[in-house]
Structure formats: structure tokens, C-alpha cells
Scaffold this active site. Structure first.
Site, PDB file in Angstrom:
ATOM      1  N   VAL A   1      -5.681   0.056   6.423  1.00 53.80           N
ATOM      2  CA  VAL A   1      -7.091  -0.280   6.215  1.00 53.80           C
ATOM      3  C   VAL A   1      -7.771   0.705   5.258  1.00 53.80           C
ATOM      4  CG1 VAL A   1      -7.225  -1.329   8.490  1.00 53.80           C
ATOM      5  CG2 VAL A   1      -7.864   1.062   8.226  1.00 53.80           C
ATOM      6  N   GLU A   2      -8.976   0.340   4.822  1.00 56.96           N
ATOM      7  CA  GLU A   2      -9.789   1.120   3.872  1.00 56.96           C
ATOM      8  C   GLU A   2      -9.007   1.454   2.599  1.00 56.96           C
ATOM      9  OE1 GLU A   2     -12.048   4.422   5.249  1.00 56.96           O
ATOM     10  OE2 GLU A   2     -13.047   3.293   6.814  1.00 56.96           O
ATOM     11  N   GLY A   3      -8.263   0.491   2.115  1.00 52.37           N
ATOM     12  CA  GLY A   3      -7.446   0.703   0.930  1.00 52.37           C
ATOM     13  C   GLY A   3      -6.029   1.044   1.334  1.00 52.37           C
TER      14      GLY A   3
END
Length: 828
Positions: free
Chosen positions: A497-499
Site C-alpha cells: 500500500v501507499e505505493g
């Protein structure tokens, strides 16, 4: 002899000029003077060559001459080969600020600029919250109960989090929030990482989401309404960005909003009709207000002449008609609230747009600006907290777990991963703390946010694998006693997640940093877009000077010549000087890759990733040095400093070697290898002696272990049992226990105790009966060994416990059922 002397003087002089980036004038003067000397002293060949070189430098380097013929030609070529920067890429590049990452890109980092970010620590209120509220929240978590029994946090914990303002850490006090510093937010999340579901639940509302977006861009009316309600938990936020077809490429989201009018309560209202499908949205199943990213269109041109208005953000109440929300995804290993959101012809008024109509089309800029801070805090802090707990548990377990009559912590096969875990935890803690300190000083570290997110979550992956290895069967057997296995299985969430780390490492760290952090590239691109030859001349030839300067610095520093003066003493000085050497090499390799590959470098992701690896390791090493320089040091920490920095610099050099070996232009790769590493690699992996020393300290009651575990939940004062506190208590008593183990086991080996005394408890009683130990020692060992056995014990369950549908259960040990008798048939 004179010819050789002139050549040597020319080379030395040019290296000095290049290192100082003094420009063409000193180089012209040097070569001209040496050329005249050669002619005067009867060395015509070298004198003439030096004069020719001086003329070439003048024509190509002096501004008055080069601007007439050279600059226009270079500018024309540059405009053809320079990569095209899209609007979304430009927005991302312009987001955030450049600080220490820019110094590393320059090839000549000024350490004072990093040390000038003073650290005032936590406020009294922040430290009190960490000591009290965070400890209580952590003490209300039982990982098995949360993950397997209820798939949620307990109701009393939800109530406590809301009551104590956990969801309002980033919200200012005037709106009812806690108004914590970035350092305090990080430390809170590290402490709450005793349970990954708790950390995520608190971390997400304080990261990228409605709270931060409202603070920075919301209208005053939106702030006044929502921020107090977010602070005390009356509103639970989520943010819908990703969807089935828009993950890492968030700008491609297909969700739409259309400007339209609708009659509501007899009144015509101008608003938006939204159609969207989002997934992987944390807190969505329970959220009361949804932040939403979508592409806005105005086909009827009700707002102006533009039809495509761009990515826009809105804040939508949960009960808005047409919104489908409440279903859950099942994140691997952890039941934190996460789920899909869908909307079909959802109508909302214009005032739901975050920031109002003035912020229409500004959504992508808003998101990337917020990410530069949020991505530095939440997942890196969670990874750091997890690292420290896993280290504490592992050190304690390996000390009390005995095999072959010795603690397994004394076995080198276990000491190696223990030392690695300690180092990764130490690096992570220093990096996330010092980067948070940069944020508290007003920086918005866009490139470091990508470094921290990818590197520290990868550290977490390695560290949890090591922890599983040293725990063995204790950790692979799930149940209420297993404090490690559920968090281990949840680690892919942080990686993704988050990139996603693959994208972040391959595309973002160097891809964004090469333009954003480079001293000249952004200016060159701006000059190209403005068709400004004069500005291009200044940027391009400044860039050329930097290339020559980095080449000279890397080459001379490779021989140990002209080492940078650094504001460090003791063991830190050598590392700081070598970071400067490798920084010069990195700057040179970055420019070489960009110059030789041009716009195709974007597609050379493996090469870009290795350049990013160099930058990442130099950044992490710098943060460790800053923490060492400003923090209080304890006995044994110097060994950990050596281990950590040797580990990071070895990785940086390995990335360099892979860059040299994989540049498409093989000649360029070989030249760079000679310039950057003229004497070969300098850093080996950390020595085994360091590993043994560190492993000993983190598996015993030592000052180093206490420092590494500071500000974790380490007291047995919660509603739930705390394995870290129990291991710490065992380690406090371990020296006394070890002496008694030796006495008893030695007596058993000599035959002084019955051979049937196979268990430690039996040997203790036999030794007491023989008078080898006293009653108080025996009582101590009974208590100690009972606690050890409890910490080594794993859970077991009823045979049918895991079958949700009991009707499918197979009784494998049931008595076989005889087949029915066949009726006899008569034969006629």
C-alpha cells in the site's frame, strides 16, 4: 623530465579546479601558463598541446565565447532529446521540498546543513501521552482475539481511542485535536505497533485523508464543521483513491463527476453527479465521511468554458443516497477495517468539494503534497515499531530457549540474524525520527518519503523473517500465545500500500529525485519550456561543472586524497567522509545515466532502481550518523553503529557495481568504475565479531537493549499479557538462573544426580536434595523455569475448532463401517 612535470602539474591543477567547480577561467589560465612555460623552457611539444587545450577550454567554456556558437547548438539538441514532463509528473516534481536529499545529489554534501535541524525532542504532553494513553491502548490488544475471534478491535478500545483523541493527532488544538509534532506522531505509531491492526487504525486517519486535506485546503466552514468531529471520533474518515483499474497509476482513475443541477426540496442546486468504484479503502466499512478522488467534467459548461476540469476531491457523508459502503475486504494477516465503496449517480452539492469550487482540478496536487509528509510517517513508523518489538521478543526468546544445555542466543547461527535485526531496527528508528524532525522544521520531504516507505517496510520483511526463524515452532503455531505469527503474515500489506515497493524503488526514488533534487536539471527543463537560451546556458554549464567536479572528487577521494572536513568526531568521521565520496560517485553516475540514455532511462527501471538504491543507502546512513551525533550514547552502541553503517555502505557499493555492469554503454560503465572506485570496493559486510557482540547485548538485560526498546509497550500493566515485559523480567534474573543451570547441569553430567532427572525441574529438586543448591535458589528456579516454560508453550485446540462448517468435518479415526451384506441369488 620537464614534459612529465608539466603533465603532472596540469593534471593536478585541473583536478583542483574541477573539485572546486571554479569554472573555465582558472582552467584556461592554468593551461595557458603551463603552455607558455613549456615553450620558454624548450619543451615545445607539450607547451603547444597545453596552449591548444587552453584555447579549447576558452572557446567551449568562457561564457562570452560559448554563447555565440556552442550554446545554441547544445540547446537545439537538448530540446530534441530531453524527456517530456507531463502535467501530472510536473505536479509531483513540484510537490514537497528538497533538503538533505538534494545535498546527496549534489555530490558535495554539506553536513552542517543536516546538523542545523536541531532536535528539541518531545514536549511534556507528548511524552506523557506516549507513556500513558499509548501504553493503555496497547495493553487492551490481544492479537488472536482481534484477528481470529472478532476481526475487529474491542468496543472498549474503540471508545478509548476516540475519547483520548488518537484520531486527531495531526489536528490543531483549536479544533479539539492533539496538535502533535511529526516526531510524536511517529513515536505513538511505533508504540502502537505492538498490534498491527491498532497501528493501522490510528495511523490512517492521521495520514493521507480528509483530516490532512481539510487542514491544508479546506474552506473555513469545512474546517469548523469537520475537524472537531474528526478529533473526537464522532466522524471516522476514509479516503477513496484506488480502484479496480487505478492503483499505482492513480492519475488514470476512471471515476467521474459531472457538473449538473438537481432539484432538492423544491430548490435547484448546482452540484456533481458521481459514479465511482473504489477498493482497498482503509476504514471504509465503518467510515462516516468519505474523501473521494474523481475526474470532473462539465459538459454543459456550467462553471466555465473548460469541459475536462481534472482530478478533484470531495468529502461525502456516508448516508448520501446512491453510495454503497460497508462491505469488507480481508487483508492478509490482519483484520483492520478495509473495504470497497461504490457510487451510482450520487448527487452532492458543490460545497462538498474540499476547498470549495476554487480547488476544482487541484486534486492531484493536493494528494502528492500530502503524501510527501504522510508517507514519511505512517508505514515507516509502523515498520520501525514492529522491528523493535520483534527484536525484543526474539532477543528474550533466544536467551531463555535452551538447546544442547546452552541458550540458543549463544549459537552463531542465531547470533547472525539477531545482529541483523538489531541493525535494521537501529537504522529504521534513526531514519524515521530524524526525517520526522525535518518535517517539524517545515520540510516536506517528497523523495525521502519514497525512500522511507520502501526501505523500512523491506527491512520489516527481512526482520520478521529472521524473527520467525529464531523462534521456530513457537512462532509457526498460531494461537493466543503467538505474538509474532499474525504480524508476520500481515507484512505484505505494508509492502503493497501507499505505493507498492516495486514501483517506488524502480520508478519514484531516482525517477523523481533525478529531476527534483538535482541542482540543475529542473532549471534546464524550465529553460527549455520557456525557450530561454540564456537561462539554459547558465544551467547547462553549471551542470557541466558539477559533472567534472564530481568526477574529480570521486576519483581523488577514492585514493583518500583531499578528504572532506566533517563536523563529526570519533568513529562517525570516517563514515561521513566516505558518504561524501560515494555521494560524488552517485552524482557522476546519475548524470552519466541521464546523458547516455536520455528519455529512455524511464524505461530502464532496473538501472533506475539501482541508482535509487545508492541514494537510499546514503540517506539512511546519513540519518544514522545524525542520530549518533545528537543522541545519548550507551555502552555497546558503537558496535551497532559500525555494523549498521558498514551494512549500508556495502549495499551502496554493491549497487554501484551493478550500475557499472549494466549500463548499455559498456565503455562508459568501465570508465565510471575506474573513476568512482579507482582502488576497488572499500566496504565489506560487517565482521562476525560485531555480530557476536550485538547479539549478546540484545539478548541480555543491557543498556543497548534498553535503548533499542525505549518507548515501546514494555510494562506488564495492561488488560492483556505483555510478552515483551515478561521476557524483560526473565532477562533481569537471567544471570542468577544461568549460574544455577551450570551448577545443576555439571552435577548431572558427572553422575551426581539421577539419570532420570531429564527435565530442569527434576534436576533442581535433585540438586536441592543433594545439597548442591539452597532452598531459596531452588524456589527461585521453580518460579523462573515455570515462567520460561509458559513463554515456550504453544497453543492447541479441539479437533473441530477450525472447521466453520462442522458438517464437513471428517472423523478420520471413526471405526470402519462394514459394507452391507449382498443378498444371495439362486442359480437355476
Amino acid at each position: 623530465m620537464l614534459t612529465l612535470l608539466l603533465i603532472v602539474l596540469a593534471v593536478i591543477g585541473l583536478l583542483v579546479v574541477m573539485r572546486r567547480e571554479a569554472g573555465a577561467t582558472p582552467a584556461f589560465a592554468l593551461l595557458g601558463a603551463l603552455g607558455l612555460v613549456g615553450l620558454v623552457l624548450d619543451a615545445p611539444v607539450i607547451g603547444t598541446l597545453l596552449l591548444i587545450a587552453a584555447v579549447a577550454v576558452a572557446v567551449a567554456g568562457l561564457p562570452a565565447l560559448r554563447s555565440k556558437w556552442l550554446t545554441p547548438r547544445i540547446f537545439a539538441t537538448f530540446k530534441k532529446v530531453a524527456p517530456k514532463v507531463s502535467d501530472t509528473e510536473r505536479t509531483a516534481l513540484e510537490a514537497g521540498t528538497v533538503s538533505w536529499d538534494g545535498e546527496l545529489f549534489s555530490g558535495k554534501p554539506q553536513w552542517e546543513s543536516l546538523l542545523n535541524y536541531k532536535d528539541d525532542g518531545l514536549s511534556e504532553a507528548e511524552q506523557a501521552f506516549l507513556d500513558n494513553q499509548c501504553a493503555k491502548a496497547a495493553g487492551m490488544c490481544n492479537a488472536w482475539d482481534i484477528a481470529q475471534e472478532r476481526a475487529d478491535l474491542p468496543q472498549q478500545l474503540w471508545d478509548y481511542l476516540k475519547k483520548e483523541g488518537f484520531f486527531g493527532m495531526i489536528i490543531p488544538k483549536e479544533y479539539g485535536g492533539l496538535g502533535f509534532s511529526a516526531k510524536a506522531q511517529s513515536m505513538v505509531l511505533q508504540k502502537l505497533s505492538a498490534n498491527e491492526t491498532l497501528m493501522v487504525t490510528v495511523g490512517v486517519p492521521n495520514s493521507l485523508g480528509p483530516g490532512e486535506l481539510l487542514l491544508k485546503y479546506g474552506t473555513q466552514e469545512q474546517k469548523d464543521h469537520y475537524l472537531p468531529r474528526l478529533s473526537d471520533g464522532r466522524e471516522i474518515p476514509c479516503f477513496g483513491l484506488t480502484g479496480p483499474r487505478a492503483g499505482s497509476d492513480a492519475t488514470s482513475l476512471p471515476d467521474t463527476g459531472v457538473v449538473c443541477k438537481q432539484v432538492i426540496n423544491g430548490e435547484e442546486v448546482l452540484g456533481l453527479r458521481l459514479n465511482f468504484e473504489k477498493r482497498w479503502i482503509t476504514l471504509a466499512p465503518i467510515a462516516t465521511v468519505v474523501g473521494l478522488a474523481f475526474r470532473l467534467f462539465d459538459p454543459e459548461k456550467l462553471l466555465g468554458d473548460e469541459e475536462d476540469r481534472g482530478i478533484t476531491l470531495a468529502l461525502i457523508p456516508r448516508d448520501t443516497q446512491g453510495m454503497d459502503i460497508g462491505r469488507r475486504h480481508h487483508p492478509i494477516g490482519s483484520p483492520f477495517m478495509n473495504g470497497p465503496i461504490k457510487g451510482n449517480d450520487v448527487f452532492v452539492p458543490l460545497d462538498t468539494i474540499i476547498g470549495g469550487p476554487d480547488m476544482i482540478g487541484q486534486g492531484w496536487r493536493m494528494l502528492v503534497e500530502c503524501l510527501s509528509i504522510g508517507r514519511c510517517i505512517t508505514l515507516p513508523s509502523g515498520a520501525t515499531g514492529t522491528a523493535r518489538y520483534a527484536l525484543g521478543w526474539s532477543g528474550g526468546f533466544t536467551r531463555v530457549r535452551r538447546q544442547f544445555n546452552v541458550p540458543v542466543a549463544e549459537m552463531e547461527g542465531v547470533q547472525e540474524p539477531l545482529a541483523r535485526m538489531a541493525s535494521l531496527a537501529y537504522i529504521s528508528a534513526a531514519t524515521v525520527y530524524q526525517t520526522a524532525n525535518l518535517i517539524d522544521h517545515g520540510e516536506k520531504p517528497a523523495v525521502p518519503s519514497a525512500i522511507l516507505k520502501s526501505q523500512l517496510t523491506e527491512f520489516q520483511r527481512v526482520l520478521l523473517s529472521d524473527a520467525m526463524d529464531v523462534h521456530g515452532g513457537k512462532a509457526v503455531t498460531l494461537g493466543p500465545r503467538n505474538y509474532l505469527g499474525i504480524g508476520y503474515s500481515a507484512n505484505p500489506v505494508a509492502i503493497t500500500v501507499e505505493g507498492a515497493n516495486i514501483m517506488t524503488r524502480n520508478l519514484m526514488i531516482f525517477g523523481q529525485g533525478a529531476i527534483r533534487c538535482h541542482p540543475y536539471v529542473l532549471d534546464e527543463l524550465a529553460a527549455k519550456d520557456a525557450n530561454d537560451v540564456k537561462a539554459f546556458d547558465k544551467a547547462f554549464f553549471g551542470h557541466a561543472g558539477l559533472i567534472f567536479g564530481n568526477a574529480a572528487r570521486a576519483f581523488t577521494l577514492g585514493f583518500g586524497l583531499g578528504k572532506q572536513s566533517v563536523p563529526f568526531s570519533g568513529p562517525a568521521a570516517t563514515y561521513a567522509q566516505d558518504i561524501a565520496r560515494l555521494s560524488a560517485g552517485f552524482g557522476l553516475c546519475a548524470d552519466a545515466a541521464m546523458a547516455s540514455l536520455g528519455s529512455t532511462l524511464k524505461k530502464r527501471e532496473m538501472l533506475s532502481a539501482r541508482l535509487g538504491d545508492v541514494l537510499s543507502n546514503l540517506y539512511l546512513a546519513s540519518m544514522v550518523l545524525k542520530q549518533w551525533h545528537t543522541g545519548n550514547k550507551v555502552e555497546g552502541e558503537e558496535a551497532l553503529l559500525h555494523y549498521s553503517l558498514q551494512f549500508l555502505l556495502n549495499r551502496a557499493e554493491q549497487a554501484f557495481v551493478e550500475i557499472f555492469d549494466n549500463l548499455p554503454n559498456r565503455t562508459l560503465g568501465k570508465v565510471l568504475k575506474v573513476v568512482v572506485m579507482p582502488t576497488g570496493r572499500r566496504w565489506n559486510k560487517p565482521h562476525d565479531d560485531l555480530a557476536r557482540d550485538i547479539a549478546q547485548r540484545v539478548s541480555t538485560h543491557s543498556a543497548l537493549r534498553s535503548k533499542l526498546l525505549s518507548n515501546t509497550w514494555d510494562k506488564d500493566d495492561g488488560a492483556e499479557s505483555n510478552p515483551l515485559a515478561r521476557y524483560n523480567a526473565l532477562l533481569v534474573d537471567y544471570d542468577r538462573a544461568e549460574a544455577l543451570y551450570r551448577t545443576v547441569n555439571k552435577a548431572y553430567a558427572k553422575g551426581e544426580l539421577p539419570q532420570t532427572a531429564l527435565h530442569p525441574e527434576a534436576r533442581i529438586e535433585a540438586a536441592l536434595e543433594k545439597g548442591l543448591i539452597k532452598e531459596d535458589d531452588a524456589q527461585f528456579m521453580r518460579t523462573f523455569e515455570a515462567e520460561v516454560l509458559e513463554m515456550l508453550t504453544v497453543d492447541d485446540f479441539a479437533y473441530d475448532a477450525f472447521a466453520k462448517d462442522k458438517s464437513t468435518l471428517i472423523n478420520h479415526n471413526a471405526a470402519p463401517v462394514a459394507p452391507p451384506l449382498q443378498e444371495e441369488t439362486s442359480v437355476k
